[in-house]
Design a protein around this motif. Structure first.
Motif, PDB file in Angstrom:
ATOM      1  N   ASN A  70      26.835 -44.130   1.464  1.00 19.97           N
ATOM      2  CA  ASN A  70      27.285 -43.157   0.464  1.00 19.97           C
ATOM      3  C   ASN A  70      28.646 -43.537  -0.106  1.00 19.97           C
ATOM      4  OD1 ASN A  70      25.397 -41.075  -0.156  1.00 19.97           O
ATOM      5  ND2 ASN A  70      25.575 -40.330   1.935  1.00 19.97           N
ATOM      6  N   ARG A  71      29.508 -44.094   0.752  1.00 23.77           N
ATOM      7  CA  ARG A  71      30.812 -44.557   0.258  1.00 23.77           C
ATOM      8  C   ARG A  71      30.648 -45.725  -0.706  1.00 23.77           C
ATOM      9  NH1 ARG A  71      33.709 -43.614   6.021  1.00 23.77           N
ATOM     10  NH2 ARG A  71      34.679 -41.598   5.543  1.00 23.77           N
ATOM     11  N   LYS A 182      26.281 -38.282 -17.322  1.00 22.02           N
ATOM     12  CA  LYS A 182      25.332 -38.413 -16.209  1.00 22.02           C
ATOM     13  C   LYS A 182      26.004 -39.011 -14.976  1.00 22.02           C
ATOM     14  CE  LYS A 182      21.055 -38.793 -18.894  1.00 22.02           C
ATOM     15  NZ  LYS A 182      19.929 -39.680 -19.277  1.00 22.02           N
ATOM     16  N   LEU A 183      26.840 -40.034 -15.205  1.00 22.22           N
ATOM     17  CA  LEU A 183      27.522 -40.686 -14.081  1.00 22.22           C
ATOM     18  C   LEU A 183      28.500 -39.743 -13.393  1.00 22.22           C
ATOM     19  CD1 LEU A 183      28.191 -44.222 -15.622  1.00 22.22           C
ATOM     20  CD2 LEU A 183      26.746 -43.739 -13.644  1.00 22.22           C
ATOM     21  N   LEU A 184      29.209 -38.929 -14.182  1.00 18.07           N
ATOM     22  CA  LEU A 184      30.153 -37.974 -13.594  1.00 18.07           C
ATOM     23  C   LEU A 184      29.416 -36.924 -12.762  1.00 18.07           C
ATOM     24  CD1 LEU A 184      32.612 -37.508 -16.608  1.00 18.07           C
ATOM     25  CD2 LEU A 184      33.150 -38.557 -14.410  1.00 18.07           C
ATOM     26  N   ALA A 185      28.255 -36.471 -13.268  1.00 17.40           N
ATOM     27  CA  ALA A 185      27.449 -35.504 -12.510  1.00 17.40           C
ATOM     28  C   ALA A 185      26.920 -36.145 -11.233  1.00 17.40           C
ATOM     29  CB  ALA A 185      26.290 -35.012 -13.380  1.00 17.40           C
ATOM     30  N   GLU A 186      26.501 -37.413 -11.349  1.00 13.55           N
ATOM     31  CA  GLU A 186      25.998 -38.152 -10.187  1.00 13.55           C
ATOM     32  C   GLU A 186      27.102 -38.329  -9.145  1.00 13.55           C
ATOM     33  OE1 GLU A 186      24.021 -42.534  -9.386  1.00 13.55           O
ATOM     34  OE2 GLU A 186      23.944 -41.678 -11.407  1.00 13.55           O
ATOM     35  N   GLN A 187      28.317 -38.596  -9.637  1.00 14.44           N
ATOM     36  CA  GLN A 187      29.434 -38.792  -8.716  1.00 14.44           C
ATOM     37  C   GLN A 187      29.729 -37.515  -7.933  1.00 14.44           C
ATOM     38  OE1 GLN A 187      30.509 -41.420  -7.736  1.00 14.44           O
ATOM     39  NE2 GLN A 187      32.680 -41.774  -7.800  1.00 14.44           N
ATOM     40  N   GLN A 188      29.647 -36.372  -8.591  1.00  9.84           N
ATOM     41  CA  GLN A 188      29.874 -35.096  -7.903  1.00  9.84           C
ATOM     42  C   GLN A 188      28.837 -34.877  -6.801  1.00  9.84           C
ATOM     43  OE1 GLN A 188      29.879 -32.143 -10.994  1.00  9.84           O
ATOM     44  NE2 GLN A 188      32.016 -32.491 -11.538  1.00  9.84           N
ATOM     45  N   THR A 189      27.569 -35.208  -7.105  1.00 11.79           N
ATOM     46  CA  THR A 189      26.498 -35.083  -6.105  1.00 11.79           C
ATOM     47  C   THR A 189      26.746 -36.003  -4.921  1.00 11.79           C
ATOM     48  OG1 THR A 189      24.905 -34.543  -7.854  1.00 11.79           O
ATOM     49  CG2 THR A 189      24.000 -35.269  -5.738  1.00 11.79           C
ATOM     50  N   ASN A 190      27.162 -37.254  -5.216  1.00 10.61           N
ATOM     51  CA  ASN A 190      27.435 -38.229  -4.148  1.00 10.61           C
ATOM     52  C   ASN A 190      28.568 -37.757  -3.241  1.00 10.61           C
ATOM     53  OD1 ASN A 190      25.464 -39.924  -5.176  1.00 10.61           O
ATOM     54  ND2 ASN A 190      26.891 -41.137  -6.379  1.00 10.61           N
ATOM     55  N   ALA A 196      28.726 -33.725   3.424  1.00 13.61           N
ATOM     56  CA  ALA A 196      27.706 -33.185   4.338  1.00 13.61           C
ATOM     57  C   ALA A 196      27.434 -34.171   5.482  1.00 13.61           C
ATOM     58  CB  ALA A 196      26.414 -32.910   3.569  1.00 13.61           C
ATOM     59  N   ASP A 197      27.379 -35.465   5.151  1.00 14.61           N
ATOM     60  CA  ASP A 197      27.142 -36.487   6.186  1.00 14.61           C
ATOM     61  C   ASP A 197      28.313 -36.578   7.153  1.00 14.61           C
ATOM     62  OD1 ASP A 197      24.676 -37.119   5.166  1.00 14.61           O
ATOM     63  OD2 ASP A 197      25.385 -38.799   3.957  1.00 14.61           O
ATOM     64  N   LEU A 198      29.529 -36.425   6.634  1.00 12.35           N
ATOM     65  CA  LEU A 198      30.715 -36.478   7.501  1.00 12.35           C
ATOM     66  C   LEU A 198      30.730 -35.306   8.483  1.00 12.35           C
ATOM     67  CD1 LEU A 198      33.450 -37.594   4.931  1.00 12.35           C
ATOM     68  CD2 LEU A 198      32.597 -38.923   6.873  1.00 12.35           C
ATOM     69  N   GLU A 200      28.013 -33.791   9.608  1.00 10.07           N
ATOM     70  CA  GLU A 200      26.977 -34.101  10.600  1.00 10.07           C
ATOM     71  C   GLU A 200      27.477 -35.170  11.578  1.00 10.07           C
ATOM     72  OE1 GLU A 200      22.256 -35.421  10.745  1.00 10.07           O
ATOM     73  OE2 GLU A 200      23.270 -35.163   8.815  1.00 10.07           O
ATOM     74  N   GLN A 201      28.210 -36.147  11.062  1.00 13.64           N
ATOM     75  CA  GLN A 201      28.762 -37.204  11.907  1.00 13.64           C
ATOM     76  C   GLN A 201      29.717 -36.622  12.946  1.00 13.64           C
ATOM     77  OE1 GLN A 201      31.785 -39.845  10.179  1.00 13.64           O
ATOM     78  NE2 GLN A 201      30.504 -41.597  10.770  1.00 13.64           N
ATOM     79  N   ASN A 202      30.598 -35.739  12.497  1.00 16.17           N
ATOM     80  CA  ASN A 202      31.562 -35.100  13.418  1.00 16.17           C
ATOM     81  C   ASN A 202      30.862 -34.271  14.487  1.00 16.17           C
ATOM     82  OD1 ASN A 202      33.760 -36.226  12.113  1.00 16.17           O
ATOM     83  ND2 ASN A 202      33.997 -34.508  10.706  1.00 16.17           N
ATOM     84  N   ASN A 203      29.786 -33.582  14.089  1.00 14.43           N
ATOM     85  CA  ASN A 203      29.031 -32.767  15.051  1.00 14.43           C
ATOM     86  C   ASN A 203      28.391 -33.635  16.136  1.00 14.43           C
ATOM     87  OD1 ASN A 203      29.677 -30.447  13.656  1.00 14.43           O
ATOM     88  ND2 ASN A 203      27.778 -30.421  12.470  1.00 14.43           N
ATOM     89  N   LEU A 204      27.850 -34.795  15.719  1.00 14.67           N
ATOM     90  CA  LEU A 204      27.221 -35.693  16.687  1.00 14.67           C
ATOM     91  C   LEU A 204      28.257 -36.310  17.625  1.00 14.67           C
ATOM     92  CD1 LEU A 204      24.661 -37.485  14.323  1.00 14.67           C
ATOM     93  CD2 LEU A 204      24.105 -35.937  16.192  1.00 14.67           C
ATOM     94  N   VAL A 205      29.410 -36.658  17.072  1.00 16.69           N
ATOM     95  CA  VAL A 205      30.499 -37.215  17.892  1.00 16.69           C
ATOM     96  C   VAL A 205      30.944 -36.178  18.928  1.00 16.69           C
ATOM     97  CG1 VAL A 205      32.900 -37.981  17.870  1.00 16.69           C
ATOM     98  CG2 VAL A 205      31.297 -38.884  16.181  1.00 16.69           C
ATOM     99  N   ALA A 206      31.001 -34.927  18.515  1.00 15.75           N
ATOM    100  CA  ALA A 206      31.393 -33.851  19.434  1.00 15.75           C
ATOM    101  C   ALA A 206      30.396 -33.717  20.583  1.00 15.75           C
ATOM    102  CB  ALA A 206      31.496 -32.531  18.672  1.00 15.75           C
ATOM    103  N   LEU A 207      29.095 -33.896  20.276  1.00 17.56           N
ATOM    104  CA  LEU A 207      28.074 -33.833  21.327  1.00 17.56           C
ATOM    105  C   LEU A 207      28.238 -34.968  22.333  1.00 17.56           C
ATOM    106  CD1 LEU A 207      24.855 -32.918  19.277  1.00 17.56           C
ATOM    107  CD2 LEU A 207      26.034 -31.481  20.949  1.00 17.56           C
ATOM    108  N   ILE A 208      28.584 -36.157  21.811  1.00 22.72           N
ATOM    109  CA  ILE A 208      28.785 -37.317  22.695  1.00 22.72           C
ATOM    110  C   ILE A 208      29.986 -37.091  23.607  1.00 22.72           C
ATOM    111  CG2 ILE A 208      29.536 -39.740  22.693  1.00 22.72           C
ATOM    112  CD1 ILE A 208      27.663 -40.199  20.359  1.00 22.72           C
TER     113      ILE A 208
END
Length: 425
Positions: A70-71, A182-190, A196-198, A200-208
């Motif tokens: 995503n980055r 279109k690109l600006l709208a796409e960038q906002q979605t990205n 959202a992924d970050l 989820e990543q933090n939640n999984l790290v917390a479980l570990i």
């Protein structure tokens, strides 16, 4: 007329830069589609893992990959936005320049029409010719009137062409503006997806972190297994090279005996380094040269997939203070996917590794490609294989992950396979 020439020159000077940017934008768009394909593959794997007995280590590896993708996607779209903004700026300048020239042309043409209207009488034109002092002057006046008429016609054509150019420039400007929106709208979605992924990543790290000892033991066990397999593969490569050289010498000796030119030579003692180098025939050297000539253009050993673990030393995807070494690359692909030869060659060995998974070693002159984690193979030692020929089915583990480990060596020296494969899978 000078203004017309300058406008043409202005347009021509923009063409190379525009073409270069267009090419760059096309490359960015192509890479963006590749990233989106990888993100969809990772997302599919995550859904598969979450429907099975939950494996936090597998999930966090995939979510880390998705965050990275995503980055990359955000940077890609940002680069496209920069190019689009640059194109908009250039198109605006072009529109302003053409509009300015068009207004001047309209003004000049209006003045010409007024003058033509004032001298529209055929009688006045005839009197202008007849009042000449001599025939030569009359001829020159006739030519002048003809040139004046041609000039008016040329002005009209130039006005028409300039109007078309302006409309085309305005259309290009609108296309770039729409692309920008279109690109600006796409960038906002990205950006939202990344956040959202970050989370989820933090939640999984917390479980570990809740059961650090358990996961550390799993990680260490996995690393020990990987090191053992890598050591085994290195040994297999050396043995395969030695066996290939032995067979080549026996074949050469038989050929020499048949022709009556055999010579008795004492067996040579070779150092380990020499023993791990192919002794190529002219045919083998040709294959090696062809293989080397295709560096960076070779097909992937799978039809679809992405590199989930690159070559070399890198921090562990979960315990970042640990450094792991990967002697090849790991390619995550779809279930039941086939492994395929990346170049023509001969099967050196088919070996069963720990866990019952198989590895196939293929010789390409003095290069070897190794395909690991196969649950079954369709080739045997000594088989000649062709480009993209299927050599086996990749194993899918209990967590639903289908991963091919792919190695490449020059003689016994392991190289980075990513440098040899085409960027476009």
């Amino acid at each position: 007329m000078k203004k017309t020439y300058w406008s043409i020159f202005f347009a021509l000077t923009l063409l190379p830069a525009f073409a270069q940017q267009k090419e760059t934008q096309e490359q960015l768009e192509k890479r963006k589609q590749q990233i989106l394909t990888e993100i969809r593959s990772v997302q599919k794997l995550l859904r598969t893992e979450q429907t099975k007995e939950r494996n936090i280590l597998a999930e966090i590896t995939e979510i880390n990959r998705k965050v990275s993708l995503n980055r990359q996607l955000i940077e890609n779209v940002r680069a496209q936005i920069n190019i689009t903004n640059s194109n908009i700026s250039k198109n605006k300048k072009e529109v302003d320049q053409i509009s300015k020239e068009l207004n001047q042309l309209k003004k000049d043409y209006a003045e010409t029409i007024v003058k033509a209207y004032q001298s529209r009488s055929n009688q006045s034109k005839m009197m202008f010719i007849l009042s000449s002092d001599n025939f030569f002057q009359a001829y020159k006046r006739v030519q002048y009137l003809k040139q004046y008429a041609d000039f008016r016609k040329q002005q009209g054509e130039e006005l028409k062409e300039k109007t078309i150019l302006l409309n085309e420039a305005l259309a290009k400007l609108e296309i770039e503006k729409e692309k920008q929106r279109k690109l600006l709208a796409e960038q906002q979605t990205n950006e939202k997806n990344l956040q959202a992924d970050l989370v989820e990543q933090n939640n999984l790290v917390a479980l570990i972190k809740k059961d650090q000892k358990k996961y550390n033991e799993q990680i260490q066990k996995k690393q020990a297994e990987t090191k053992a397999i890598d050591k085994k593969i290195q040994q297999l490569i050396r043995e395969a090279i030695a066996e290939a050289n032995r067979k080549a010498k026996e074949a050469a000796a038989r050929a020499a005996a048949k022709s009556g030119t055999a010579k008795k030579t004492p067996p040579a003692t070779k150092s380990p380094k020499e023993a791990a180098t192919f002794e190529l025939t002219p045919e083998g050297k040709l294959v090696a040269d062809n293989f080397k000539a295709n560096k960076g253009k070779l097909p992937w050993p799978v039809e679809k997939g992405y590199i989930s673990l690159p070559y070399g030393d890198q921090p562990h995807p979960i315990q970042t203070h640990l450094v792991i070494h990967n002697s090849g690359i790991e390619i995550t692909t779809e279930g039941s996917s086939k492994a395929r030869a990346i170049f023509q060659g001969e099967v050196l060995q088919v070996q069963v590794l720990s866990g019952g998974n198989k590895a196939v070693l293929i010789q390409h002159g003095d290069y070897i490609t190794v395909y690991q984690n196969l649950k079954d193979v369709t080739v045997k030692t000594g088989d000649k294989v062709s480009l993209k020929q299927t050599i086996g089915t990749i194993n899918t583990n209990s967590m639903g992950k289908t991963v091919l480990k792919f190695l490449l060596s020059h003689n016994s020296n392991i190289d980075n396979p990513s440098n040899w494969l085409s960027r476009n899978n």
